[in-house]
Design an enzyme around this catalytic site. Structure first.
Site, PDB file in Angstrom:
ATOM      1  N   GLU A  65       0.829  -1.753   0.253  1.00  0.00           N
ATOM      2  CA  GLU A  65       0.068   0.105   0.104  1.00  0.00           C
ATOM      3  C   GLU A  65       1.066   1.631  -0.067  1.00  0.00           C
ATOM      4  OE1 GLU A  65      -3.388   0.603  -0.140  1.00  0.00           O
ATOM      5  OE2 GLU A  65      -4.055  -1.721   0.282  1.00  0.00           O
ATOM      6  N   THR A  66       1.746   1.396   0.749  1.00  0.00           N
ATOM      7  CA  THR A  66       2.925   2.363   0.477  1.00  0.00           C
ATOM      8  C   THR A  66       4.842   1.940  -0.200  1.00  0.00           C
ATOM      9  OG1 THR A  66       4.018   0.638   2.644  1.00  0.00           O
ATOM     10  CG2 THR A  66       2.218   2.843   3.158  1.00  0.00           C
TER      11      THR A  66
END
EC number: 3.2.1.14
Length: 243
Positions: free
Chosen positions: A67-68
């Protein structure tokens, strides 16, 4: 506690480039903030056998790293050494405000993805804030400014079942038993169901795709570092999304 499995040096090795000058989140995601947030969720990474605990931690860090991620195919140390590079969603396409009597959007606020699991939408900021006793509907930016709270939002989403769906934690610790409908939909215990829980509508049941492969790449790397097998049912290519 989880520090028995993930030491400071292991955390730094897993998230090797999170403080790279090119990463917008540099300096934000600290080991101490991770441990402090986990204290509010005492069963996280501490349930079951050592292998189950290792696998849960590898899975949490794997999904949040996707996600990052700041990785790219030819990145130094490979694409899966670049988790936790980003803090806020890049170029959000909307303010992620859905009509909700229970969790109304605050004027002028935007509920785009923030933090390790990129918490998105007012209907997630609302109940998460209630659970953590913070007004996240009114102050969504806290998820991108308070280090411990940011990790807590990710852990809240990970640990909290949203009926009829199980929590990621319950899947990994064996508490979730698939129903006949789950089995028919290809949803069997494993890392693939986590992806389905987190973003199934966009990523699952569509055959192989780079997003699911990226989630899996991080998980495999982290399982390798922790010396634990990945288990079965790793992707959701043939799973129908949860309703």
């Amino acid at each position: 506690g989880i520090e028995k499995i993930i030491s400071r040096s292991m955390f730094d090795q897993m998230l090797k480039h999170r403080n790279n000058p090119a990463c917008p989140a540099k300096g934000f995601y600290t080991y101490d903030a991770f441990l402090a947030a986990a204290k509010s969720f005492p069963s996280f990474g501490t349930t079951g056998s050592t292998d189950v605990r290792k696998r849960e931690l590898a899975a949490f860090l794997g999904q949040t790293s996707h996600e990052t991620t700041g990785g790219w195919p030819s990145a130094p140390d490979g694409p899966y050494a670049w988790g936790y590079c980003f803090l806020k969603e890049r170029n959000p396409s909307s303010n992620y405000c859905a009509p909700s009597p229970r969790y109304p959007c605050a004027p002028g606020k935007s509920y785009y993805g923030r933090g390790p699991l990129q918490l998105s939408w007012n209907y997630n900021y609302g109940p998460c804030g209630e659970a953590l006793r913070v007004n996240l509907l009114g102050n969504p930016d806290l998820v991108a400014t308070d280090r411990v709270l940011s990790f807590k939002t990710a852990l809240w989403f990970w640990m909290t079942p949203q009926a009829p769906k199980p929590s990621c934690h319950d899947v990994l610790t064996g508490r979730w038993q698939p129903s006949a409908a789950d089995t028919a939909a290809g949803r069997l215990p494993g890392y693939g169901v986590l992806t389905n829980l987190l973003n199934g509508g966009l990523e699952c049941g569509k055959g192989p795709n780079p997003q699911v492969a990226d989630r899996l790449g991080f998980f495999r790397r982290y399982c390798g570092l922790l010396g634990v097998g990945t288990g079965n049912n790793l992707d959701c290519y043939n799973q129908r999304p949860f309703g």
